[in-house]
Write a protein that holds these residues in place. Sequence first.
Motif, PDB file in Angstrom:
ATOM      1  N   LEU A 169      43.755  45.171  51.526  1.00 38.35           N
ATOM      2  CA  LEU A 169      43.973  43.912  50.814  1.00 38.35           C
ATOM      3  C   LEU A 169      44.445  44.253  49.402  1.00 38.35           C
ATOM      4  CD1 LEU A 169      40.606  42.298  51.892  1.00 38.35           C
ATOM      5  CD2 LEU A 169      42.839  41.459  52.610  1.00 38.35           C
ATOM      6  N   TYR A 170      45.658  43.825  49.055  1.00 36.46           N
ATOM      7  CA  TYR A 170      46.142  44.058  47.702  1.00 36.46           C
ATOM      8  C   TYR A 170      45.158  43.466  46.703  1.00 36.46           C
ATOM      9  CZ  TYR A 170      50.801  45.382  49.419  1.00 36.46           C
ATOM     10  OH  TYR A 170      51.843  46.016  50.031  1.00 36.46           O
ATOM     11  N   ASP A 171      44.863  44.209  45.643  1.00 40.75           N
ATOM     12  CA  ASP A 171      43.915  43.690  44.653  1.00 40.75           C
ATOM     13  C   ASP A 171      44.479  42.502  43.897  1.00 40.75           C
ATOM     14  OD1 ASP A 171      45.656  45.773  43.323  1.00 40.75           O
ATOM     15  OD2 ASP A 171      44.614  45.015  41.555  1.00 40.75           O
ATOM     16  N   THR A 172      45.804  42.306  43.981  1.00 43.68           N
ATOM     17  CA  THR A 172      46.444  41.186  43.282  1.00 43.68           C
ATOM     18  C   THR A 172      46.544  39.926  44.135  1.00 43.68           C
ATOM     19  OG1 THR A 172      48.600  42.042  44.003  1.00 43.68           O
ATOM     20  CG2 THR A 172      47.828  42.711  41.824  1.00 43.68           C
ATOM     21  N   LEU A 173      46.065  39.982  45.368  1.00 46.89           N
ATOM     22  CA  LEU A 173      46.135  38.805  46.225  1.00 46.89           C
ATOM     23  C   LEU A 173      45.280  37.673  45.669  1.00 46.89           C
ATOM     24  CD1 LEU A 173      45.882  40.265  49.852  1.00 46.89           C
ATOM     25  CD2 LEU A 173      47.887  39.222  48.806  1.00 46.89           C
ATOM     26  N   GLY A 174      45.776  36.477  45.806  1.00 43.97           N
ATOM     27  CA  GLY A 174      45.011  35.311  45.392  1.00 43.97           C
ATOM     28  C   GLY A 174      43.927  34.980  46.406  1.00 43.97           C
ATOM     29  N   PRO A 175      42.979  34.145  46.026  1.00 41.20           N
ATOM     30  CA  PRO A 175      41.867  33.793  46.916  1.00 41.20           C
ATOM     31  C   PRO A 175      42.316  33.240  48.262  1.00 41.20           C
ATOM     32  CG  PRO A 175      41.440  33.036  44.687  1.00 41.20           C
ATOM     33  CD  PRO A 175      42.845  33.520  44.690  1.00 41.20           C
ATOM     34  N   ASP A 176      43.339  32.411  48.291  1.00 43.71           N
ATOM     35  CA  ASP A 176      43.781  31.813  49.554  1.00 43.71           C
ATOM     36  C   ASP A 176      44.266  32.881  50.521  1.00 43.71           C
ATOM     37  OD1 ASP A 176      43.172  29.344  48.558  1.00 43.71           O
ATOM     38  OD2 ASP A 176      45.246  28.809  48.044  1.00 43.71           O
ATOM     39  N   ALA A 177      45.045  33.852  50.005  1.00 40.51           N
ATOM     40  CA  ALA A 177      45.582  34.905  50.870  1.00 40.51           C
ATOM     41  C   ALA A 177      44.470  35.801  51.384  1.00 40.51           C
ATOM     42  CB  ALA A 177      46.631  35.726  50.114  1.00 40.51           C
ATOM     43  N   ARG A 198      33.620  39.489  42.662  1.00 43.89           N
ATOM     44  CA  ARG A 198      33.511  38.138  42.103  1.00 43.89           C
ATOM     45  C   ARG A 198      34.457  37.172  42.815  1.00 43.89           C
ATOM     46  NH1 ARG A 198      32.536  41.111  37.274  1.00 43.89           N
ATOM     47  NH2 ARG A 198      34.763  41.286  36.780  1.00 43.89           N
ATOM     48  N   THR A 199      35.656  37.668  43.142  1.00 44.01           N
ATOM     49  CA  THR A 199      36.603  36.826  43.879  1.00 44.01           C
ATOM     50  C   THR A 199      36.054  36.500  45.261  1.00 44.01           C
ATOM     51  OG1 THR A 199      38.474  37.827  42.704  1.00 44.01           O
ATOM     52  CG2 THR A 199      38.956  36.670  44.764  1.00 44.01           C
ATOM     53  N   LEU A 200      35.536  37.503  45.939  1.00 41.09           N
ATOM     54  CA  LEU A 200      35.001  37.288  47.287  1.00 41.09           C
ATOM     55  C   LEU A 200      33.851  36.288  47.292  1.00 41.09           C
ATOM     56  CD1 LEU A 200      34.954  40.964  48.658  1.00 41.09           C
ATOM     57  CD2 LEU A 200      36.496  39.124  49.368  1.00 41.09           C
ATOM     58  N   LEU A 201      32.966  36.418  46.321  1.00 40.51           N
ATOM     59  CA  LEU A 201      31.792  35.546  46.301  1.00 40.51           C
ATOM     60  C   LEU A 201      32.154  34.097  46.044  1.00 40.51           C
ATOM     61  CD1 LEU A 201      29.185  37.759  44.404  1.00 40.51           C
ATOM     62  CD2 LEU A 201      29.357  37.320  46.860  1.00 40.51           C
ATOM     63  N   SER A 202      33.329  33.863  45.446  1.00 40.01           N
ATOM     64  CA  SER A 202      33.724  32.481  45.156  1.00 40.01           C
ATOM     65  C   SER A 202      34.052  31.694  46.419  1.00 40.01           C
ATOM     66  CB  SER A 202      34.920  32.469  44.200  1.00 40.01           C
ATOM     67  OG  SER A 202      36.086  32.975  44.838  1.00 40.01           O
ATOM     68  N   PHE A 203      34.320  32.397  47.532  1.00 36.67           N
ATOM     69  CA  PHE A 203      34.600  31.675  48.784  1.00 36.67           C
ATOM     70  C   PHE A 203      33.981  32.391  49.989  1.00 36.67           C
ATOM     71  CE2 PHE A 203      38.271  34.255  47.520  1.00 36.67           C
ATOM     72  CZ  PHE A 203      38.390  35.140  48.584  1.00 36.67           C
ATOM     73  N   ILE A 204      32.887  33.115  49.757  1.00 29.58           N
ATOM     74  CA  ILE A 204      32.270  33.894  50.825  1.00 29.58           C
ATOM     75  C   ILE A 204      31.795  33.019  51.986  1.00 29.58           C
ATOM     76  CG2 ILE A 204      29.956  33.865  49.815  1.00 29.58           C
ATOM     77  CD1 ILE A 204      31.679  36.763  51.712  1.00 29.58           C
ATOM     78  N   THR A 205      31.392  31.792  51.696  1.00 30.38           N
ATOM     79  CA  THR A 205      30.921  30.918  52.768  1.00 30.38           C
ATOM     80  C   THR A 205      32.053  30.477  53.687  1.00 30.38           C
ATOM     81  OG1 THR A 205      31.154  28.986  51.325  1.00 30.38           O
ATOM     82  CG2 THR A 205      28.991  30.053  51.392  1.00 30.38           C
ATOM     83  N   GLN A 206      33.303  30.676  53.239  1.00 32.03           N
ATOM     84  CA  GLN A 206      34.452  30.317  54.059  1.00 32.03           C
ATOM     85  C   GLN A 206      34.905  31.473  54.948  1.00 32.03           C
ATOM     86  OE1 GLN A 206      35.402  27.096  53.904  1.00 32.03           O
ATOM     87  NE2 GLN A 206      33.701  26.935  52.443  1.00 32.03           N
ATOM     88  N   MET A 207      34.143  32.591  54.927  1.00 33.53           N
ATOM     89  CA  MET A 207      34.501  33.761  55.737  1.00 33.53           C
ATOM     90  C   MET A 207      33.296  34.172  56.589  1.00 33.53           C
ATOM     91  SD  MET A 207      36.750  36.013  53.004  1.00 33.53           S
ATOM     92  CE  MET A 207      35.329  36.359  51.963  1.00 33.53           C
TER      93      MET A 207
END
Length: 613
Positions: A169-177, A198-207
């Motif tokens: 996963l590119y570190d520059t990918l946005g949350p949606d990608a 921190r990015t992952l935790l912002s939408f972890i419930t969606q994964m």
Amino acid sequence: MDATDRRLRAVSAHLQPQATAARRTSDSLAPNPTAGEYAHVLGYSAVLPEKLQTGKWNVYRSAHSPITLIDRFSDYPDIGTLHDNFVNAVETFRDCRYLGTRVHSDGTIGDYKWMTYGEAGTSRAAIGSGLICHGIPKGARVGLYFINRPEWTIVDNACSAYSYVSVPLYDTLGPDAVQFIVNHASVEAIFCVPETLRTLLSFITQMPCVRLIVVVGGVDENMPSSPAAAGMEIITYSMLHRQGHMSPQPFRPPKPEDVATICYTSGTTGTPKGAVLSHANFIANVAGQDLGVKFYPSDVYISYLPLAHIYERTNQIWLVHRGAAVGFYQGDNLKLMDDLNTLKPTVFASVPRLYNKIYAAITNAVKESGGLKERLFHAAYNAKRQAIINEVKLVDVPEMNYTSEDQPYPRGEICARGPIIFQGYYKDEVQTREVIDEDSWLHTGDIGLWLPGGRLKIIDRKKNIFKLAQGEYIAPEKIENVYAKCKFIAQCFVYGDSFNSCLVAVVAVEPEVLKSWAALEGIQYEDLRQLCSDPRARAAVLADMDSIGKEAQLRGFEFVKAVTLVAEPFTLENGLLTPTFKVKRPQAKAYFAKEITTMYAQLLDAESARPKL
């Protein structure tokens, strides 16, 4: 062959005197005497008929092996997987330097510290064993969401040893990608760093597929509590390493045909697509390249191109096969020259933009210090200059006026076939069939021509997507749609290529809007053409485009850096529009060739005029 024999063989190869340039050239171009009645050997390539009944000689293969496509190392034919390749390296080069970093555990930057092949082998077993201890099953997808560093390579080697499928996963990918890729590939474990955590935790419930997050460089006592979702755990890399070391598990070796990785596109033109690559794909690729260039345990490579891209990973697999050392940059491209000076690599793979910037520095280093020797590997170009390791043909593209009958050189879309071609797009048969036809030819979208001697030159793109000099992919139509909101713009043609690091644009202006702006600014002009040529008008339009681009959250490399204003609109009559009123890109490129050249020249002059730090 035991480890002692392998080491003696490696040392002997290293001590053999290198052939002169003239000898290397003549050897590499020597025809295969057994192929005479089947192929015309041209030098770099051999040409064969695709189908005997047609009598059309249009398929090119390497002059090294015109009859059989390379799929294994000639000196190590038993190596069929990435696991085999790394095991061989550990046994042969156990005490040699392998992975180096100058970022110390406290975050300070210093001299490079090294891990040997043997030590890396031990760590990859610990990480793989740790994943098993956490219940990650064989064949599971494992995400890597951080930039190049030794742990990236160790995790990737662990995936190969225990039959996991790595998903970079590119570190520059946005949350949606990131969310899309993780769910699409059903990733069960993700390795990240505190920043990407921190990015992952912002939408972890969606994964919901994610069962384990491993934080590289994290501190045990600082780890956040695991989410309420059942079975979800967050631990540090060091903890996982300790757990695996305390409970070692036997390897689960993959087969050559097993999937090694799923590499997703960055989603430039839509949702990301996952390219599926097998272990056999990787080995065939590296074995073919190894025919032309040899590395040795004394070689040192600097890793800074993203490991999430297949190019950098293939380079490292190749270097592992020959026992070379890999030193990682400190994570900041602006400080790459300092890393180069400290590491003094003998092997350097890059992209055109950086080559242009440091060419003088490299040549001076070669002459003065010898740190970067004459064997400096310009890999970004080498990949195109080496002998073909697939079989390749050109297919006519009549809508772009490229055909096999073109003079003096045949032209067309480059199609490739062979053991290095990816397996298809993950869970996407439709898009797979769009690029791989019924005869297994991959339609690359690149336009090429055959030069004398069987050399292939890439000259254009069939699809409306291209790569800038630094390697970033651009979807111009997406950017044009953003800029269409600019009040000054009636029509817009965004241009870029692999020789330049930024975009330029030709804008057909909205006459009344531009005239009204000029009146407010008190600017005098004779006609619209003169107004379009006024630098103040160009600056105003570019400023408005920048504002629109920021609102649309364009990425930095997607912003246009120079603009040419034209009074004449793009029309069917002047050949710049299709019947559905889309810009004809090849025709627009030719029509505005002078303006494009002028814009890039002006940007270069402006760059040269800036004070050097």
